[in-house]
Design a protein around this motif. Structure first.
Motif: not given
Length: 335
Positions: A203-206, A229-232, A249-253, A312-313
């Motif tokens: 579901a998510r990678v943070t 969904y990938v977030e950094a 930038n490395v993520a979706n958001a 965020m987060g």
């Protein structure tokens, strides 16, 4: 007069530490051969980025991902972990793992282990909020090696984590869309590789301030396809002042708190770097930090982003979003 000048100097130094350096982020950032990089306890170590990696250890890590420890915490055992073992179904069936509750996996960084501050901080944020399966990944077998070796072995450890989660899915039936993978520094690239092993189905990678040295052009770094969904969260990306984070930038958001280079109240890169997981843990509890979409690096640097808002987060498994976001925070918890 002298006292007035001294006060002004102190204010200027402090302000400089809390205000982003007005430089653009760059994929072209290069590091010197020798850099200073912190361990999990905050001690700085001199790292040779051109060192020959330990191939014997890397071959062992590649062959045997079971070297990693998977330590489960739930509200039934919030302080004493239960060890889950890949390919040992009874270790899961006899534990407090509950497939009806979401699962979050936390991966530490270099020269760290299960006891490093990031792990209990994020664990407690989740367990104090809701029923959750918190799995702490202790990958010290590789993480305690020299930086060049650890960085090179991260993809194999990540694949091992992905294989473990696939096994967890097969034993418990928990969907990958109930899994959230969180990693700090080298651990950020590790969880990216775990998500890749799962075909981007988590579901998510943070990624919490993903490590910069040896990763700028590394095809194994965390990327937007590693999860649904990938977030950094970037907190120490200043290439002109020896930032420890990747700073691009490395993520979706991609979120850049306070510009992503220097954090309020921090005087060192170590403090800036660690602020990523501190901010994340705070958002799990309060979900209070909101970024504004930026259309350019210039907007990000000069804090003129006026686009759509995105929190965020947090622990929302259905979260979506894309783009580059700026937000400002306070100096002290919960920021």
């Amino acid at each position: 007069m002298r006292k007035s000048l001294l006060c002004l100097l102190i204010i200027a130094v402090y302000t400089a530490s809390a205000v982003p350096v007005t430089s653009e982020y760059s994929e072209d950032r290069t590091y010197p051969r020798y850099i200073e990089f912190p361990d999990g306890e905050g001690k700085m170590h001199t790292v040779d980025l051109e060192a020959e990696p330990d191939m014997e250890l890397l071959n062992e890590i590649e062959r045997n991902p079971a070297n990693n420890l998977y330590l489960l915490y739930t509200r039934r055992n919030p302080r004493n972990s239960q060890t889950l073992v890949i390919n040992n179904a009874n270790s899961i069936r006899n534990s407090n793992f509950n497939a009806a509750h979401p699962t979050v996996v936390v991966a530490h960084g270099w020269l760290s282990n299960q006891n490093t501050n990031i792990n209990p901080t994020i664990r407690d944020a989740y367990l104090n909020k809701a029923e959750t399966n918190v799995i702490i990944l202790d990958w010290r077998r590789l993480a305690l090696s020299d930086y060049a070796t650890a960085a090179r072995g991260v993809p194999a450890v990540g694949r091992g984590l992905g294989q473990f989660l696939a096994f967890l899915n097969s034993v418990t039936g928990q969907a990958f869309t109930s899994m959230h993978l969180v990693g700090f520094s080298l651990g950020a690239h590790l969880v990216g590789n775990a998500g890749r092993e799962l075909g981007g189905r988590a579901a998510r990678v943070t990624a919490l301030d993903p490590a910069g040295p040896l990763w700028n052009y590394n095809s194994n770094r965390v990327n937007p396809r590693d999860g649904v969904y990938v977030e950094a969260i970037h907190t120490d990306g200043g290439y002109t002042i020896g930032g420890l984070g990747i700073g691009s930038n490395v993520a979706n958001a991609d979120f850049y708190p306070n510009g992503g280079i220097s954090q309020p109240g921090c005087l060192t890169n170590l403090c800036n770097h660690n602020r990523a997981w501190e901010l994340f843990a705070a958002t799990v509890t309060y979900n209070h930090l909101v970024g504004r979409l930026c259309t350019s690096q210039t907007q990000l640097t000069w804090n003129t982003c006026r686009g759509a808002q995105l929190r965020m987060g947090n622990d929302d498994l259905r979260k979506t979003g894309s783009g580059m976001y700026r937000l400002d925070t306070g100096r002290r918890y919960p920021y």
